[in-house]
Design an enzyme around this catalytic site. Structure first.
Site, short mmCIF file in Angstrom:
data_model
loop_
_atom_site.label_atom_id
_atom_site.label_comp_id
_atom_site.label_asym_id
_atom_site.label_seq_id
_atom_site.Cartn_x
_atom_site.Cartn_y
_atom_site.Cartn_z
N GLU A 12 0.91 -1.34 0.03
CA GLU A 12 0.10 0.12 0.17
C GLU A 12 1.08 1.31 0.06
O GLU A 12 0.76 2.30 0.67
CB GLU A 12 -0.82 -0.16 1.08
CG GLU A 12 -1.91 -1.22 1.12
CD GLU A 12 -3.11 -1.28 2.08
OE1 GLU A 12 -2.96 -0.19 2.90
OE2 GLU A 12 -3.95 -2.21 1.97
N GLU A 36 -4.76 -9.04 -0.17
CA GLU A 36 -5.50 -8.55 1.11
C GLU A 36 -7.08 -8.56 0.73
O GLU A 36 -7.57 -7.60 0.02
CB GLU A 36 -5.13 -7.41 1.47
CG GLU A 36 -3.52 -7.28 2.34
CD GLU A 36 -3.34 -5.84 3.27
OE1 GLU A 36 -4.22 -5.41 3.63
OE2 GLU A 36 -2.13 -5.80 3.29
O1 AHR Z 1 -4.74 -6.10 7.39
C1 AHR Z 1 -4.32 -4.74 8.09
C2 AHR Z 1 -4.00 -3.58 7.31
O2 AHR Z 1 -4.78 -3.40 6.22
C3 AHR Z 1 -2.62 -3.74 6.51
O3 AHR Z 1 -1.50 -3.82 7.24
C4 AHR Z 1 -2.70 -3.03 5.43
O4 AHR Z 1 -1.95 -3.28 4.39
C5 AHR Z 1 -4.12 -2.57 5.12
O5 AHR Z 1 -4.40 -1.39 5.08
#
Ligand code: AHR
Length: 535
Positions: A205, A340
Site C-alpha cells: 500500500e 489482502e
Molecule cells: O490487514 C490490516 C492492514 O490493512 C494492513 O496492514 C494494510 O496493508 C491494510 O491497510
C-alpha cells in the site's frame, strides 16, 4: 423448517411439509428447484492454488501468541511455533503465507529478526498500537513455520522507510548458496541450505501506509527494487523463479485506482531489459462503513445482506483492473494478486482497537465462498489471493486465547475448498434467482465447478438466502454420474459463531445427495455453503 432440515439430512425430500404457506419474509416456501449443468467439455483456466493464500502480519496477536509462543511456553510447540495452529493449517494446504505485513512490512528491519534469540532488539510497532516488537519471530522462524505447515513464502519487503540495499541484502542472505558473507552468516544462524522465496511483494500500500507515494514515484522505486532485489536460489533461476509483485490499487473504478494500475501496466509494457514484474497486487476489504458501527457478532438479516452485497463488489473491482491490464498485457503474463481481502468489522468490545480483533460468523463463511468463487471465475488473471488475516486478526481462520484455539466458519470454507486448488475451472449454467431483503437484492445462489488432476469434478454451491432452502438438480454434461459426496456448512442463525466454549456451532456436516439417472439431486439449506465431488 426444522422438519425439512431433518428430512433433507436423511436424503428424503418431504415436499408436503413445504407447502404450508408463506415464510416469515413473505416468500412462499414452495420447493424451489434449480437445474444446474456443469460443462465438463469446456475446461477453463487452472484455479491457482495461490488463490487460497494466507496473510500473517505482526499485528495484535496474529503472530505472537497466534503462531509463535516461544520454545519455553507451556503451550505445546515445536521450536516455539504452536502445534495446534500448525496442525489446523496443514489441513488447509496453505499455498503461501504473506509476511511480515501489511503496513508493518514498511517499517520492518530484517536484520533485527536474525541471530541468537537473546540478542534480538526489542523495538516498537508504531503501525499497530505502538506495542513492543520482540523480533523473536524473524526470517528463520517464519521459514520454519512454513516448513511445518508445508507452505511457501510470500515476503513483503520494506520499500517505504529504507534503501533498496536492505531488501537486496535480505534476499541474498536468505537465498544464496554461495559462501558469501551473508550466506555464511545464514549458515552460522542455523540454516546452511538456501531458503526458497516463492513470492516477493515490493512494498505494501505504497499509496498510503507504505509511504503515501504517487503512482509515478512508486514506479521509480519499483524499477529499482525489481532490478536489485535478486533471488539467488539455484533452483529458482528459470520457470520456478520467484514472482515479483508490485503494489497495485486499493479500490475500484475511482481515477486514483485506475490511474495507478494504468501507470504500472503501461510502464511494464514499455519496460527495458533491466526490470520486470510478475504480478500486481489488489487490496479490497468488505466494509460497509469505516465508522466501526458494524460488529462481527449480534447482527441480523439487514447487516447480513448488506455485507454480502458489499463483498460482491469484488467482481466489478477485479473486472475494472483486469480490463486495464488486458490493454497492456493481452496475454495475461502479469497476474493479479488480491493479497489482502476479507471482512473488516468493528473491533470486539474490550479488545485493543489497534489489534483488529473480530469474531467470525456464518456470514463470513458465505462471504469467503463468494470471494473465492469470484477469484476462480477470473482465474486466467487472478492467480493469487491472501485473506486478511490468518490468526486472530480480521477475518481469521483461527482464534486463540492463550492455550485455547478454535476454528472459525471461514476456516471450514477454506478446508472444504481444498479440492479446487490447481483444479481446472468448468463453466456452469443455472438460473441464480434473487434474494431480497429491505432495499438489498442479491443473487440467491452462487456456484463454482472444477475438475481436479484425478478427473473428479467438484461443485461448490452457496445458498445466500437465509430463509429459503433450494432443491437442486445437478448434471455434468458428457459424464455419467455414479456417486456424489460432500459437506454442507450452515447454522441456525446468520450470526452464529464458534467460541472456545462451543467450538462446533458452525461446523460442516455430511451432505445428503441422491443420484437419479444422470443427475444429482440435493437440497441446499438456507445460508449455507456446500461442496461435493461427482464421480
Ligand atoms: O490487514 C490490516 C492492514 O490493512 C494492513 O496492514 C494494510 O496493508 C491494510 O491497510
Amino acid at each position: 423448517m426444522a422438519q425439512r432440515r431433518a428430512a433433507t439430512m436423511a436424503g428424503v425430500v418431504v415436499v408436503g411439509l413445504l407447502l404450508a404457506g408463506p415464510g416469515r419474509n413473505g416468500f412462499a416456501q414452495s420447493p424451489d428447484r434449480i437445474d444446474l449443468v456443469v460443462d465438463a467439455a469446456r475446461a477453463g483456466a487452472r484455479i491457482d492454488r495461490n488463490l487460497f493464500g494466507q496473510f500473517a502480519e505482526h499485528l495484535g496477536t496474529g503472530v505472537y501468541e497466534g503462531v509463535w509462543v516461544g520454545p519455553d511456553s507451556p503451550i505445546p510447540n515445536t521450536r516455539g511455533i504452536r502445534n495446534d495452529v500448525v496442525a489446523a493449517l496443514k489441513t488447509l494446504r496453505v499455498p503461501n503465507v504473506r509476511w511480515p505485513g501489511g503496513c508493518f512490512a514498511d517499517e520492518y528491519h530484517w536484520r533485527k529478526g536474525i541471530g541468537p534469540a537473546n540478542s534480538r532488539a526489542v523495538i516498537l510497532n508504531p503501525s499497530w498500537g505502538g506495542v513492543t516488537e520482540s523480533n523473536a519471530f524473524g526470517s528463520h522462524e517464519f521459514m520454519d513455520f512454513l516448513g511445518q505447515i508445508g507452505s511457501e513464502a510470500y515476503l513483503s519487503v520494506n520499500v517505504g522507510s529504507v534503501k533498496p540495499k536492505e531488501a537486496s541484502e535480505r534476499l541474498e542472505y536468505m537465498t544464496t548458496a554461495q559462501p558469501t558473507a551473508l550466506g555464511k552468516e545464514r549458515a552460522a544462524n542455523g540454516q546452511a541450505a538456501p531458503f526458497k522465496v516463492a513470492h516477493l511483494g515490493i512494498g505494501n500500500e505504497s499509496w498510503d501506509c507504505g509511504g503515501n507515494m504517487t503512482a509515478d514515484y512508486y514506479l521509480s522505486q519499483l524499477k529499482i527494487y525489481s532490478r536489485f532485489v535478486r533471488n539467488f536460489h539455484p533452483a529458482q533461476q528459470d520457470r520456478n523463479r520467484m514472482l515479483r509483485i508490485a503494489v497495485g490499487p486499493g479500490g475500484g473504478d475511482q481515477p486514483r485506482w485506475t490511474q495507478w494500475t494504468d501507470t504500472i501496466m503501461k510502464a511494464w509494457k514499455d519496460r527495458s531489459w533491466s526490470w520486470d514484474i510478475d504480478g500486481l497486487s489488489l487490496h479490497h476489504y468488505t466494509v460497509v462503513d469505516w465508522s466501526a458501527k458494524y460488529t462481527s457478532v449480534g447482527f441480523g438479516e439487514a447487516e447480513y445482506s448488506r455485507f454480502l452485497k458489499a463483498t460482491l463488489e469484488m467482481e466489478q473491482i477485479i473486472g475494472t483492473h483486469s480490463a486495464i491490464m488486458d490493454k497492456y498485457d493481452p496475454q495475461k503474463k502479469i497476474a493479479l494478486f488480491v493479497d489482502e481481502w476479507g471482512a473488516w468489522y468493528a473491533p470486539l468490545a474490550g479488545s485493543d482497537p489497534a489489534f483488529l480483533v473480530q469474531q467470525n460468523s456464518l456470514r463470513d463463511a458465505v462471504l469467503a465462498a463468494l470471494n473465492l468463487n469470484i477469484f476462480a471465475r477470473h482465474a486466467d488473471r487472478v492467480r493469487g489471493a491472501n485473506i486478511a488475516q490468518m490468526v486472530n486478526v480480521l477475518q481469521a481462520m483461527i482464534l486463540t486465547d492463550k492455550a485455547k484455539m478454535v476454528l472459525t466458519p471461514t476456516y471450514h470454507v477454506f478446508r472444504m475448498y481444498v479440492p479446487f486448488q490447481d483444479a481446472a475451472f468448468l463453466p456452469v449454467a443455472f438460473d441464480a434467482g434473487t434474494y431480497a431483503h429491505g432495499g438489498v437484492t442479491l443473487p440467491r445462489i452462487d456456484a463454482l465447478a472444477a475438475r481436479d488432476a484425478s478427473g473428479t469434478v467438484w461443485v461448490a454451491l452457496t445458498n445466500i438466502d437465509p430463509n429459503r432452502p433450494v432443491d437442486f438438480s445437478v448434471r455434468v454434461s458428457g459424464m455419467g454420474v455414479r456417486a456424489a459426496a460432500g459437506e454442507t456448512l450452515t447454522a441456525a442463525t446468520v450470526d452464529a459463531v464458534n467460541t472456545f466454549e462451543a467450538p462446533t456451532t458452525v461446523a460442516p456436516k455430511p451432505l445428503s445427495a441422491k443420484v437419479q439417472g444422470d443427475r444429482i439431486t440435493l437440497t441446499l439449506e438456507p445460508k449455507s455453503v456446500t461442496v461435493f465431488s461427482v464421480r
